[in-house]
Design an enzyme around this catalytic site. Structure first.
Site, PDB file in Angstrom:
ATOM      1  N   LEU A 204       0.873  -1.178   0.000  1.00 38.86           N
ATOM      2  CA  LEU A 204       0.000   0.000   0.000  1.00 38.86           C
ATOM      3  C   LEU A 204       0.901   1.215   0.000  1.00 38.86           C
ATOM      4  O   LEU A 204       1.845   1.268   0.787  1.00 38.86           O
ATOM      5  CB  LEU A 204      -0.858   0.041   1.282  1.00 38.86           C
ATOM      6  CG  LEU A 204      -1.706  -1.198   1.599  1.00 38.86           C
ATOM      7  CD1 LEU A 204      -2.221  -1.117   3.030  1.00 38.86           C
ATOM      8  CD2 LEU A 204      -2.871  -1.316   0.618  1.00 38.86           C
ATOM      9  N   HIS A 205       0.658   2.186  -0.860  1.00 41.93           N
ATOM     10  CA  HIS A 205       1.514   3.372  -0.804  1.00 41.93           C
ATOM     11  C   HIS A 205       0.834   4.675  -1.206  1.00 41.93           C
ATOM     12  O   HIS A 205       1.368   5.746  -0.963  1.00 41.93           O
ATOM     13  CB  HIS A 205       2.751   3.174  -1.693  1.00 41.93           C
ATOM     14  CG  HIS A 205       2.480   3.378  -3.152  1.00 41.93           C
ATOM     15  ND1 HIS A 205       1.874   2.438  -3.922  1.00 41.93           N
ATOM     16  CD2 HIS A 205       2.714   4.445  -3.954  1.00 41.93           C
ATOM     17  CE1 HIS A 205       1.758   2.896  -5.155  1.00 41.93           C
ATOM     18  NE2 HIS A 205       2.249   4.113  -5.207  1.00 41.93           N
ATOM     19  N   ARG A 206      -0.338   4.609  -1.828  1.00 46.20           N
ATOM     20  CA  ARG A 206      -0.904   5.852  -2.377  1.00 46.20           C
ATOM     21  C   ARG A 206      -1.330   6.826  -1.293  1.00 46.20           C
ATOM     22  O   ARG A 206      -1.967   6.441  -0.309  1.00 46.20           O
ATOM     23  CB  ARG A 206      -2.118   5.538  -3.246  1.00 46.20           C
ATOM     24  CG  ARG A 206      -1.701   5.222  -4.641  1.00 46.20           C
ATOM     25  CD  ARG A 206      -2.849   4.900  -5.526  1.00 46.20           C
ATOM     26  NE  ARG A 206      -2.314   4.172  -6.623  1.00 46.20           N
ATOM     27  CZ  ARG A 206      -1.986   4.716  -7.794  1.00 46.20           C
ATOM     28  NH1 ARG A 206      -2.208   5.983  -8.027  1.00 46.20           N
ATOM     29  NH2 ARG A 206      -1.453   3.986  -8.733  1.00 46.20           N
ATOM     30  N   ASP A 277      -2.363  -1.246  -3.966  1.00 45.04           N
ATOM     31  CA  ASP A 277      -2.894  -0.063  -4.650  1.00 45.04           C
ATOM     32  C   ASP A 277      -1.898   0.401  -5.719  1.00 45.04           C
ATOM     33  O   ASP A 277      -2.001   1.502  -6.236  1.00 45.04           O
ATOM     34  CB  ASP A 277      -3.210   1.075  -3.665  1.00 45.04           C
ATOM     35  CG  ASP A 277      -1.995   1.563  -2.897  1.00 45.04           C
ATOM     36  OD1 ASP A 277      -0.897   0.961  -3.022  1.00 45.04           O
ATOM     37  OD2 ASP A 277      -2.124   2.563  -2.157  1.00 45.04           O
TER      38      ASP A 277
END
Ligand code: UD1
Length: 367
Positions: A204-206, A277
């Protein structure tokens, strides 16, 4: 001797894609590789050079992080300075990051023709940072290299002035080249061999997810209820947000630092389900035949959903995530989908063939 092609990149996925583009461009003429340094942690940047056997860049702009305005302005200033001091007949930019847009703008202002690799992808959220970066870059680019036919059609409608070509996805080139070097998953710290592949590989990074109070918590709570153990490779932004927001991972969620590209391929290939994501991981799961659950309300990679390789769970509906993981893990016919939606692994060669034969220099002012 023609002036070189200037190849700009700076983030984790761009270092990876630039590796094949640089080789392909070098086979057709001179190329200089410029790393803006948007990503700077070893695990986000240098590890990819090391693993993929990439030569150090010809120039390193050392930008690092900052607010969007600070980071974009710093890259714009530094890339303009570089282009002022060095000849370049074409500027190549990749994807949708602040590096992409800032380097494209710097080149455009100097009337250096721009080639945009991975052009034409669109999301409905017009104000997402990546969406702004893509639209601005497509608006100033001369060559728009699309990863698939659908995207090329959209670009031809929207940009009749540009040269649009469906070349396939450079990320597919890299995957095909690197896959034989992927290590066994057991070599990845944090992987548990007693899982026998019955685990979820998650990233997950957004900003829209990670920096939003509530959304990250909802997604983690759902991962805590996952029917399969979860290996979460946490981007520095995510690691920071987990700590800041005081979110605790359950006993079946194991957090590890960002992994190298080869380890990521190994985990994707070994996992029962991928939860992400990231646009890159959605396609890698698709090519490797692993079902993916994308934690977003939309995807730019529509074909992966249409072909049954990917499903969407919006972060606002994170309570549906555990059920989506169950459904994906028991999906009939997983991996039997058509894997050819984004070309055949020859994108970089096609791009180099177009750019290598053009002697294009800076555009003259029309008046
Ligand atoms: C960037 C891209 C995103 C891409 C992603 C791939 C933009 C707007 N976003 O997002 O499209 O999918 O890269 O990974 O360009 N940080 C570190 N070390 C690093 C890099 C980042 O600690 O090496 C931290 C910093 O606190 C930074 C934050 O992560 O402020 C975000 O980094 P940034 O480069 O702004 O964007 P990404 O989230 O990595």
């Amino acid at each position: 001797m023609m002036d070189p092609v200037a190849l700009f990149f700076g983030t984790r996925p761009q270092v990876i894609k630039a590796s094949v583009l640089r080789d392909a461009l070098a086979a057709t003429g001179p190329v200089v590789a410029i790393d803006t340094g948007q990503h700077y942690d070893y695990s986000m940047q240098q590890v990819h050079y090391d693993q993929l056997g990439v030569r150090a860049p010809d120039a390193f702009l050392g930008i690092g992080s900052g607010s969007h305005a600070e980071q974009t302005a710093a890259i714009l200033t530094a890339s303009e300075g570089w282009l002022r001091d060095h000849p370049a007949r074409i500027a190549v930019v990749i994807g949708d990051t602040n590096t992409t847009m800032a380097c494209a703008l710097a080149a455009a202002k100097r009337r250096i023709p721009i080639a945009h690799v991975e052009a034409g992808l669109r999301a409905a959220d017009r104000l997402m940072a990546e969406e702004i970066n893509r639209r601005v870059t497509d608006a100033v680019a001369h060559w728009l290299f699309a990863p698939c036919a659908r995207v090329a059609d959209v670009l031809r409608q929207a940009h009749p002035e540009a040269v649009v070509q469906n070349v396939g996805d450079v990320a597919h080139d890299v995957l095909l080249k690197a896959l034989p070097q992927a290590p066994p998953p057991e070599s990845v710290a944090g992987y548990d061999s007693s899982w026998h592949g019955q685990f979820v590989y998650a990233t997950l990074h957004r900003a829209e997810l990670v920096d939003s109070p509530g959304r990250l918590r909802g997604v983690v709570e759902s991962l805590n209820r996952s029917p399969l153990p979860v290996l979460l490779a946490a981007h520095p932004r995510t690691a920071g947000a987990l700590e800041r927001q005081g979110i605790t991972l359950g006993p079946t969620v194991r957090r590890i630092a960002p992994v190298g590209y080869l380890e990521s391929l190994a985990l994707t290939q070994a996992a029962a389900v991928v939860v992400t994501d990231s646009g890159g991981l959605q396609r890698e799961a698709y090519w490797l035949g692993r079902p993916c659950v994308t934690v977003r309300g939309e995807t730019e990679w529509a074909e992966t959903v249409e072909l049954g390789a990917n499903c969407l769970v919006a972060p606002e509906h994170a309570d549906e995530l555990a059920a989506a993981i169950s459904a994906a893990a028991s999906q009939d016919g997983a991996g039997t989908w058509d894997r050819g939606a984004y070309g055949d692994g020859g994108a970089a060669r096609r791009i180099a063939a177009v750019l290598g034969t053009t002697s294009q220099g800076p555009f003259k002012a029309s008046r």
